[in-house]
Design a protein around this motif. Structure first.
Motif, PDB file in Angstrom:
ATOM      1  N   CYS A  30       9.077  11.390  -1.062  1.00 29.44           N
ATOM      2  CA  CYS A  30       8.013  10.394  -0.887  1.00 29.44           C
ATOM      3  C   CYS A  30       6.699  11.022  -1.322  1.00 29.44           C
ATOM      4  O   CYS A  30       6.602  12.223  -1.555  1.00 29.44           O
ATOM      5  CB  CYS A  30       7.943   9.915   0.558  1.00 29.44           C
ATOM      6  N   VAL A  31       5.660  10.199  -1.433  1.00 33.69           N
ATOM      7  CA  VAL A  31       4.371  10.659  -1.944  1.00 33.69           C
ATOM      8  C   VAL A  31       3.314  10.622  -0.843  1.00 33.69           C
ATOM      9  O   VAL A  31       3.294   9.714  -0.005  1.00 33.69           O
ATOM     10  CB  VAL A  31       3.920   9.819  -3.158  1.00 33.69           C
ATOM     11  N   VAL A  32       2.457  11.623  -0.844  1.00 35.13           N
ATOM     12  CA  VAL A  32       1.310  11.703   0.069  1.00 35.13           C
ATOM     13  C   VAL A  32       0.047  11.759  -0.778  1.00 35.13           C
ATOM     14  O   VAL A  32      -0.056  12.581  -1.693  1.00 35.13           O
ATOM     15  CB  VAL A  32       1.395  12.959   0.965  1.00 35.13           C
ATOM     16  N   PHE A  33      -0.909  10.872  -0.478  1.00 36.47           N
ATOM     17  CA  PHE A  33      -2.171  10.839  -1.203  1.00 36.47           C
ATOM     18  C   PHE A  33      -3.179  11.703  -0.457  1.00 36.47           C
ATOM     19  O   PHE A  33      -3.662  11.325   0.624  1.00 36.47           O
ATOM     20  CB  PHE A  33      -2.672   9.407  -1.350  1.00 36.47           C
ATOM     21  N   ILE A  34      -3.509  12.840  -1.017  1.00 35.38           N
ATOM     22  CA  ILE A  34      -4.387  13.802  -0.353  1.00 35.38           C
ATOM     23  C   ILE A  34      -5.768  13.201  -0.125  1.00 35.38           C
ATOM     24  O   ILE A  34      -6.333  12.547  -1.004  1.00 35.38           O
ATOM     25  CB  ILE A  34      -4.514  15.089  -1.189  1.00 35.38           C
ATOM     26  N   SER A  35      -6.286  13.423   1.039  1.00 30.59           N
ATOM     27  CA  SER A  35      -7.577  12.952   1.588  1.00 30.59           C
ATOM     28  C   SER A  35      -7.499  11.525   2.096  1.00 30.59           C
ATOM     29  O   SER A  35      -8.438  11.040   2.717  1.00 30.59           O
ATOM     30  CB  SER A  35      -8.745  13.104   0.599  1.00 30.59           C
ATOM     31  N   GLU A  36      -6.368  10.832   1.839  1.00 30.74           N
ATOM     32  CA  GLU A  36      -6.124   9.485   2.361  1.00 30.74           C
ATOM     33  C   GLU A  36      -7.303   8.566   2.014  1.00 30.74           C
ATOM     34  O   GLU A  36      -7.892   8.676   0.959  1.00 30.74           O
ATOM     35  CB  GLU A  36      -5.868   9.553   3.871  1.00 30.74           C
ATOM     36  N   GLY A  37      -7.663   7.666   2.907  1.00 29.93           N
ATOM     37  CA  GLY A  37      -8.804   6.785   2.661  1.00 29.93           C
ATOM     38  C   GLY A  37      -8.671   6.048   1.344  1.00 29.93           C
ATOM     39  O   GLY A  37      -7.684   5.354   1.073  1.00 29.93           O
ATOM     40  N   LEU A  38      -9.679   6.225   0.481  1.00 24.01           N
ATOM     41  CA  LEU A  38      -9.721   5.526  -0.797  1.00 24.01           C
ATOM     42  C   LEU A  38      -8.748   6.102  -1.817  1.00 24.01           C
ATOM     43  O   LEU A  38      -8.488   5.471  -2.845  1.00 24.01           O
ATOM     44  CB  LEU A  38     -11.147   5.582  -1.361  1.00 24.01           C
ATOM     45  N   SER A  39      -8.212   7.280  -1.549  1.00 28.30           N
ATOM     46  CA  SER A  39      -7.275   7.895  -2.497  1.00 28.30           C
ATOM     47  C   SER A  39      -6.075   6.986  -2.742  1.00 28.30           C
ATOM     48  O   SER A  39      -5.595   6.840  -3.865  1.00 28.30           O
ATOM     49  CB  SER A  39      -6.805   9.248  -1.983  1.00 28.30           C
ATOM     50  N   ARG A  40      -5.585   6.384  -1.683  1.00 26.66           N
ATOM     51  CA  ARG A  40      -4.425   5.505  -1.794  1.00 26.66           C
ATOM     52  C   ARG A  40      -4.714   4.338  -2.737  1.00 26.66           C
ATOM     53  O   ARG A  40      -3.891   4.000  -3.602  1.00 26.66           O
ATOM     54  CB  ARG A  40      -4.054   4.989  -0.404  1.00 26.66           C
ATOM     55  N   SER A  41      -5.881   3.727  -2.595  1.00 23.46           N
ATOM     56  CA  SER A  41      -6.245   2.583  -3.442  1.00 23.46           C
ATOM     57  C   SER A  41      -6.349   2.972  -4.907  1.00 23.46           C
ATOM     58  O   SER A  41      -5.981   2.183  -5.795  1.00 23.46           O
ATOM     59  CB  SER A  41      -7.587   1.989  -2.970  1.00 23.46           C
ATOM     60  N   LEU A  42      -6.836   4.167  -5.186  1.00 24.65           N
ATOM     61  CA  LEU A  42      -6.957   4.628  -6.570  1.00 24.65           C
ATOM     62  C   LEU A  42      -5.592   4.694  -7.242  1.00 24.65           C
ATOM     63  O   LEU A  42      -5.396   4.160  -8.346  1.00 24.65           O
ATOM     64  CB  LEU A  42      -7.610   6.014  -6.606  1.00 24.65           C
ATOM     65  N   PHE A  43      -4.633   5.335  -6.589  1.00 19.34           N
ATOM     66  CA  PHE A  43      -3.311   5.496  -7.192  1.00 19.34           C
ATOM     67  C   PHE A  43      -2.578   4.167  -7.298  1.00 19.34           C
ATOM     68  O   PHE A  43      -1.906   3.887  -8.293  1.00 19.34           O
ATOM     69  CB  PHE A  43      -2.479   6.505  -6.387  1.00 19.34           C
ATOM     70  N   LEU A  44      -2.698   3.335  -6.270  1.00 19.20           N
ATOM     71  CA  LEU A  44      -1.953   2.069  -6.280  1.00 19.20           C
ATOM     72  C   LEU A  44      -2.492   1.086  -7.303  1.00 19.20           C
ATOM     73  O   LEU A  44      -1.775   0.185  -7.741  1.00 19.20           O
ATOM     74  CB  LEU A  44      -1.974   1.440  -4.885  1.00 19.20           C
ATOM     75  N   LEU A  45      -3.755   1.238  -7.708  1.00 18.91           N
ATOM     76  CA  LEU A  45      -4.304   0.331  -8.718  1.00 18.91           C
ATOM     77  C   LEU A  45      -3.533   0.450 -10.030  1.00 18.91           C
ATOM     78  O   LEU A  45      -3.229  -0.554 -10.677  1.00 18.91           O
ATOM     79  CB  LEU A  45      -5.786   0.642  -8.953  1.00 18.91           C
ATOM     80  N   PHE A  46      -3.205   1.676 -10.415  1.00 23.51           N
ATOM     81  CA  PHE A  46      -2.508   1.900 -11.686  1.00 23.51           C
ATOM     82  C   PHE A  46      -1.001   2.043 -11.522  1.00 23.51           C
ATOM     83  O   PHE A  46      -0.252   1.827 -12.476  1.00 23.51           O
ATOM     84  CB  PHE A  46      -3.071   3.149 -12.372  1.00 23.51           C
ATOM     85  N   GLN A  47      -0.562   2.423 -10.327  1.00 18.26           N
ATOM     86  CA  GLN A  47       0.869   2.585 -10.066  1.00 18.26           C
ATOM     87  C   GLN A  47       1.231   1.864  -8.754  1.00 18.26           C
ATOM     88  O   GLN A  47       1.487   2.493  -7.736  1.00 18.26           O
ATOM     89  CB  GLN A  47       1.233   4.076  -9.970  1.00 18.26           C
ATOM     90  N   PRO A  48       1.234   0.533  -8.761  1.00 18.44           N
ATOM     91  CA  PRO A  48       1.464  -0.209  -7.515  1.00 18.44           C
ATOM     92  C   PRO A  48       2.828   0.057  -6.881  1.00 18.44           C
ATOM     93  O   PRO A  48       2.995  -0.107  -5.668  1.00 18.44           O
ATOM     94  CB  PRO A  48       1.334  -1.679  -7.939  1.00 18.44           C
ATOM     95  N   ASP A  49       3.826   0.490  -7.681  1.00 20.95           N
ATOM     96  CA  ASP A  49       5.152   0.758  -7.128  1.00 20.95           C
ATOM     97  C   ASP A  49       5.149   1.950  -6.170  1.00 20.95           C
ATOM     98  O   ASP A  49       6.085   2.108  -5.369  1.00 20.95           O
ATOM     99  CB  ASP A  49       6.150   1.029  -8.257  1.00 20.95           C
ATOM    100  N   LEU A  50       4.113   2.764  -6.231  1.00 17.68           N
ATOM    101  CA  LEU A  50       4.038   3.924  -5.334  1.00 17.68           C
ATOM    102  C   LEU A  50       3.875   3.512  -3.874  1.00 17.68           C
ATOM    103  O   LEU A  50       4.132   4.303  -2.971  1.00 17.68           O
ATOM    104  CB  LEU A  50       2.882   4.849  -5.735  1.00 17.68           C
ATOM    105  N   GLU A  51       3.456   2.269  -3.661  1.00 15.26           N
ATOM    106  CA  GLU A  51       3.284   1.800  -2.272  1.00 15.26           C
ATOM    107  C   GLU A  51       4.606   1.879  -1.516  1.00 15.26           C
ATOM    108  O   GLU A  51       4.634   2.175  -0.315  1.00 15.26           O
ATOM    109  CB  GLU A  51       2.760   0.368  -2.261  1.00 15.26           C
ATOM    110  N   ASN A  52       5.712   1.617  -2.204  1.00 12.43           N
ATOM    111  CA  ASN A  52       7.029   1.655  -1.551  1.00 12.43           C
ATOM    112  C   ASN A  52       7.572   3.069  -1.397  1.00 12.43           C
ATOM    113  O   ASN A  52       8.610   3.263  -0.756  1.00 12.43           O
ATOM    114  CB  ASN A  52       8.024   0.815  -2.365  1.00 12.43           C
ATOM    115  N   ARG A  53       6.883   4.042  -2.003  1.00 13.39           N
ATOM    116  CA  ARG A  53       7.357   5.422  -1.931  1.00 13.39           C
ATOM    117  C   ARG A  53       6.428   6.307  -1.101  1.00 13.39           C
ATOM    118  O   ARG A  53       6.584   7.527  -1.100  1.00 13.39           O
ATOM    119  CB  ARG A  53       7.472   6.005  -3.353  1.00 13.39           C
TER     120      ARG A  53
END
Length: 466
Positions: A388-411
């Motif tokens: 699974c994936v962890v977005f370091i620093s959380e917060g807005l980091s998650r939104s940045l990655f999911l904007l371009f790779q929305p499938d990462l939300e399920n991982r």
């Protein structure tokens, strides 16, 4: 053929050439994280959610988000869709600046336009998908309205000027700051009846937009995200705040100091000349001194607020002073040519300024240290069926990655019982945040098996030991 009809082809030629330079940067430079954060607003599901996202942004106004929205929806998350509004407003600003230079009037408005167009702080934001060029466009419109008010104070002119300042505030509130200097420096001439009359028009029309912006400010202020992502110090010049301000006009590299110093010295000389008979007419002296007031109010207020809040001085904070600085620079060079008959010195100075501008812009175009889209595309291939994936620093980091790779939300990791985790960090993750994230998983008996650096960030694959 009139002078106006003769000037039109030259103006169009300059703007057309400039548009090619802008388009080349727009299509080739990777999207930066501040641009991506603005793109996220277009992916909210309702008007309320868009406004809620905008309210999180420190110092923001909502107007540019709605102007950018149809372009983003048409071109998805492409560079062109994000940046086309800035490009169009930048070209519009060139036409407005040329008209402003002629209204001053300058003897060579084309030279002023060329310097304004190539000024690194202007070229940079003309190629970024952010609100600054739209705000600059409204500021130039407002400045033109203020000069009309200086010549013939009328109620309709004052009302239009006030409305344009309101648009500045609702686009980027700092773009309003030159208007404070315009009004305050007019006080130097209140011994004349006409200027006192202008002041009575200028005072309420300058204050009214602030009052009309106050409801939005009071609504948005409690919602500002304290963990908003800003350029880390290693992405910017990190020294005295006054050196940061000096550096900001000239783009990147050591040449930025020289360019900024020359511009500010020449602008101050232009203001000094207002009281030394440098200008041809008294009305021109008033115009130049009020423009200098806009430079002073912008820089001094921004420096005070940044010092108070402990912020770095950002290049966009210098943008609002740029048009007035360029006009003052060309005005003082014209004065030197007339008074001391030294056209060669003026020519050399202009060539030096343009060369420094080009050097700053080339450095900006060569800076490819940040490419978040490239990094985001590398995360999914690192994920296996049991990771699974962890977005370091959380917060807005998650939104940045999911904007371009929305499938990462399920991982995304919902627990840490996976044998393998992928730590994804973007370029703005601070070293202490990166260290905390890695240390946490090492404490859970994970060890690093692979680290990939890309686009200014890094992807770390960690596996739990037996």
């Amino acid at each position: 053929m009139t002078a106006k009809s003769r000037s039109a082809p030259i103006l169009i030629l300059i703007v057309a050439a400039y548009s090619v330079l802008l388009l080349a940067a727009v299509l080739t430079l990777p999207l930066r994280i501040p641009e991506i954060l603005q793109l996220i607003a277009a992916h909210q599901h309702s008007l309320d959610s868009v406004l809620a996202w905008v309210a999180q942004v420190p110092g923001s106004g909502p107007l540019n988000y709605f102007v950018q929205l149809p372009f983003v929806l048409l071109w998805d998350n492409a560079r062109l869709g994000a940046r086309l509004p800035s490009l169009l407003f930048a070209l519009g600003s060139c036409f407005l600046f040329f008209r402003l230079a002629k209204r001053v009037p300058l003897q060579n408005p084309y030279l002023a336009l060329l310097l304004f167009s190539l000024l690194p702080v202007h070229y940079r934001f003309a190629t970024e998908g952010r609100p600054f060029e739209q705000a600059l466009f409204f500021l130039l419109l407002a400045t033109d309205g203020y000069l009309q008010l200086l010549r013939a104070p009328k109620v309709m002119t004052a009302a239009l000027y006030s409305f344009l300042l309101l648009l500045c505030l609702y686009t980027d509130r700092a773009s309003y700051l030159p208007a404070v200097g315009y009004m305050l420096f007019l006080l130097a001439f209140v011994n004349r009846i006409h200027e006192r009359r202008v002041l009575w028009f200028a005072l309420p029309t300058t204050v009214a937009p602030v009052l009309l912006f106050l409801p939005y400010y009071l609504w948005a202020r409690p919602q500002v995200n304290p963990n908003w992502l800003f350029d880390p110090p290693n992405y910017r010049f990190d020294g005295s705040i006054y050196l940061q301000a000096l550096h900001s006009f000239g783009g990147e590299g050591t040449t930025a100091y020289i360019l900024s110093a020359l511009l500010l010295i020449a602008a101050a000389a232009g203001a000094w000349g207002c009281f030394r008979g440098a200008a041809e007419t008294f009305s021109k002296r008033i115009v130049l001194f009020c423009l200098f007031g806009g430079v002073v109010s912008t820089i001094m207020i921004e420096l005070f607020l940044d010092s108070w809040n402990g912020y770095l001085f950002s290049p966009n904070q210098a943008l609002w002073a740029a048009p007035a600085i360029v006009i003052l620079v060309i005005a003082v060079l014209e004065w030197l040519t007339r008074r001391w008959r030294v056209p060669l010195v003026s020519t050399v100075l202009v060539i030096a300024l343009l060369a420094l501008c080009l050097a700053g812009n080339v450095r900006y175009l060569q800076n490819r240290t940040e490419d978040f889209q490239e990094e985001a595309a590398l995360v999914a291939p690192e994920l296996t069926s049991g990771s699974c994936v962890v977005f370091i620093s959380e917060g807005l980091s998650r939104s940045l990655f999911l904007l371009f790779q929305p499938d990462l939300e399920n991982r995304e990791c919902l627990n840490f019982f996976h044998r393998q985790v992928v730590l994804a960090s973007h370029p703005y993750v601070r070293p202490d945040q990166q260290q905390d994230g890695e240390s946490f998983f090492r404490g859970l008996n994970f060890h690093e098996i692979r680290r990939t650096r890309a686009g200014g960030g890094q992807i770390i694959v960690m596996e739990q030991g037996q």
